[in-house]
Design a protein around this motif. Sequence first.
Motif, PDB file in Angstrom:
ATOM      1  N   GLU A 129      -2.259   2.288  -0.772  1.00 32.99           N
ATOM      2  CA  GLU A 129      -1.233   1.471   0.083  1.00 32.99           C
ATOM      3  C   GLU A 129      -0.132   2.194   0.076  1.00 32.99           C
ATOM      4  N   TYR A 130       0.377   1.943   1.300  1.00 29.68           N
ATOM      5  CA  TYR A 130       1.953   2.670   1.645  1.00 29.68           C
ATOM      6  C   TYR A 130       2.382   1.628   2.932  1.00 29.68           C
ATOM      7  N   ALA A 131       3.587   1.762   3.176  1.00 32.81           N
ATOM      8  CA  ALA A 131       4.539   1.135   4.050  1.00 32.81           C
ATOM      9  C   ALA A 131       4.755   1.884   5.197  1.00 32.81           C
ATOM     10  N   ASN A 132       4.294   1.269   6.285  1.00 28.23           N
ATOM     11  CA  ASN A 132       4.519   1.960   7.663  1.00 28.23           C
ATOM     12  C   ASN A 132       5.879   1.784   8.000  1.00 28.23           C
ATOM     13  N   ALA A 133       6.181   2.346   9.460  1.00 25.72           N
ATOM     14  CA  ALA A 133       7.667   2.530   9.900  1.00 25.72           C
ATOM     15  C   ALA A 133       8.366   1.102   9.862  1.00 25.72           C
ATOM     16  N   SER A 134       7.547   0.168   9.992  1.00 23.91           N
ATOM     17  CA  SER A 134       8.012  -1.235  10.132  1.00 23.91           C
ATOM     18  C   SER A 134       8.133  -1.969   8.907  1.00 23.91           C
ATOM     19  N   GLY A 135       7.797  -1.412   7.961  1.00 21.27           N
ATOM     20  CA  GLY A 135       7.909  -1.877   6.458  1.00 21.27           C
ATOM     21  C   GLY A 135       6.813  -2.779   6.088  1.00 21.27           C
ATOM     22  N   GLU A 136       5.925  -2.721   6.980  1.00 18.06           N
ATOM     23  CA  GLU A 136       4.597  -3.511   6.593  1.00 18.06           C
ATOM     24  C   GLU A 136       3.561  -2.767   5.614  1.00 18.06           C
ATOM     25  N   TRP A 137       3.175  -3.346   4.603  1.00 16.33           N
ATOM     26  CA  TRP A 137       2.080  -2.526   3.769  1.00 16.33           C
ATOM     27  C   TRP A 137       0.821  -2.464   4.170  1.00 16.33           C
ATOM     28  N   ILE A 138       0.326  -1.479   4.184  1.00 14.17           N
ATOM     29  CA  ILE A 138      -1.069  -1.138   4.887  1.00 14.17           C
ATOM     30  C   ILE A 138      -1.989  -0.699   3.496  1.00 14.17           C
ATOM     31  N   THR A 139      -3.138  -1.203   3.246  1.00 20.44           N
ATOM     32  CA  THR A 139      -4.105  -0.756   2.282  1.00 20.44           C
ATOM     33  C   THR A 139      -5.246  -0.207   3.307  1.00 20.44           C
ATOM     34  N   GLU A 140      -5.792   0.952   2.659  1.00 18.42           N
ATOM     35  CA  GLU A 140      -6.872   1.765   3.505  1.00 18.42           C
ATOM     36  C   GLU A 140      -7.497   2.479   2.462  1.00 18.42           C
ATOM     37  N   ARG A 141      -8.799   2.804   2.849  1.00 23.14           N
ATOM     38  CA  ARG A 141      -9.592   3.702   1.944  1.00 23.14           C
ATOM     39  C   ARG A 141      -9.291   5.123   2.330  1.00 23.14           C
ATOM     40  N   ALA A 142      -9.260   5.797   1.284  1.00 21.77           N
ATOM     41  CA  ALA A 142      -8.897   7.293   1.477  1.00 21.77           C
ATOM     42  C   ALA A 142      -9.905   8.187   1.248  1.00 21.77           C
ATOM     43  N   ASP A 143     -10.435   8.980   1.875  1.00 24.40           N
ATOM     44  CA  ASP A 143     -11.540  10.163   1.643  1.00 24.40           C
ATOM     45  C   ASP A 143     -10.984  11.085   0.775  1.00 24.40           C
ATOM     46  N   GLY A 144     -11.455  11.206  -0.433  1.00 29.40           N
ATOM     47  CA  GLY A 144     -10.809  12.175  -1.384  1.00 29.40           C
ATOM     48  C   GLY A 144     -10.905  13.647  -1.152  1.00 29.40           C
ATOM     49  N   HIS A 145     -11.610  13.882  -0.099  1.00 30.36           N
ATOM     50  CA  HIS A 145     -11.933  15.333   0.128  1.00 30.36           C
ATOM     51  C   HIS A 145     -11.464  15.586   1.571  1.00 30.36           C
ATOM     52  N   ASP A 146     -10.794  14.518   2.321  1.00 27.72           N
ATOM     53  CA  ASP A 146     -10.245  14.818   3.483  1.00 27.72           C
ATOM     54  C   ASP A 146      -8.705  15.274   3.430  1.00 27.72           C
ATOM     55  N   ARG A 147      -8.379  16.418   2.911  1.00 33.51           N
ATOM     56  CA  ARG A 147      -6.969  16.761   2.693  1.00 33.51           C
ATOM     57  C   ARG A 147      -6.347  17.314   3.749  1.00 33.51           C
ATOM     58  N   PRO A 148      -4.943  17.193   3.923  1.00 35.19           N
ATOM     59  CA  PRO A 148      -4.254  17.843   4.956  1.00 35.19           C
ATOM     60  C   PRO A 148      -3.826  19.061   4.802  1.00 35.19           C
ATOM     61  N   GLU A 149      -3.526  19.694   5.648  1.00 39.01           N
ATOM     62  CA  GLU A 149      -2.910  21.162   5.729  1.00 39.01           C
ATOM     63  C   GLU A 149      -1.591  20.986   5.498  1.00 39.01           C
ATOM     64  N   VAL A 150      -0.931  21.658   4.656  1.00 38.68           N
ATOM     65  CA  VAL A 150       0.419  21.475   4.235  1.00 38.68           C
ATOM     66  C   VAL A 150       1.320  22.641   4.379  1.00 38.68           C
ATOM     67  N   ASP A 151       2.554  22.656   4.720  1.00 42.59           N
ATOM     68  CA  ASP A 151       3.571  23.546   4.745  1.00 42.59           C
ATOM     69  C   ASP A 151       4.786  22.970   4.142  1.00 42.59           C
ATOM     70  N   VAL A 152       5.424  23.957   3.587  1.00 42.91           N
ATOM     71  CA  VAL A 152       6.805  23.778   3.110  1.00 42.91           C
ATOM     72  C   VAL A 152       7.851  24.957   3.879  1.00 42.91           C
ATOM     73  N   GLU A 153       9.028  24.087   4.769  1.00 47.03           N
ATOM     74  CA  GLU A 153       9.764  24.721   5.717  1.00 47.03           C
ATOM     75  C   GLU A 153      11.289  24.632   4.850  1.00 47.03           C
ATOM     76  N   GLY A 154      12.131  25.706   4.701  1.00 47.98           N
ATOM     77  CA  GLY A 154      13.570  25.657   4.521  1.00 47.98           C
ATOM     78  C   GLY A 154      13.408  26.140   3.034  1.00 47.98           C
TER      79      GLY A 154
END
Length: 79
Positions: free
Chosen positions: A54-79
């Motif tokens: 569950e997460y809130a979108n930019a409009s403040g609506e709560w969204i519920t969805e199924r997440a694939d535990g193996h579909d991981r993002p590419e992640v960077d840290v800047e700064g």
Amino acid sequence: MVQITYRIVEHDGGWAYQLGGTYSETYPDHDTARAAAIAVAREQKVPDENTLIEYANASGEWITERADGHDRPEVDVEG
């Protein structure tokens, strides 16, 4: 694959990492905030089980969805 970037920024009298419009807790210095962001980035890459999220979108609506535990993002840290 989704690409996300945590940015180290000045925030609330200290430093934080930011993703989109969301800030982490405030850290006393840049290096501590960067270390925390790197730790969070590592956790993003760990595969998990499929689950409902569950997460809130930019409009403040709560969204519920199924997440694939193996579909991981590419992640960077800047700064």
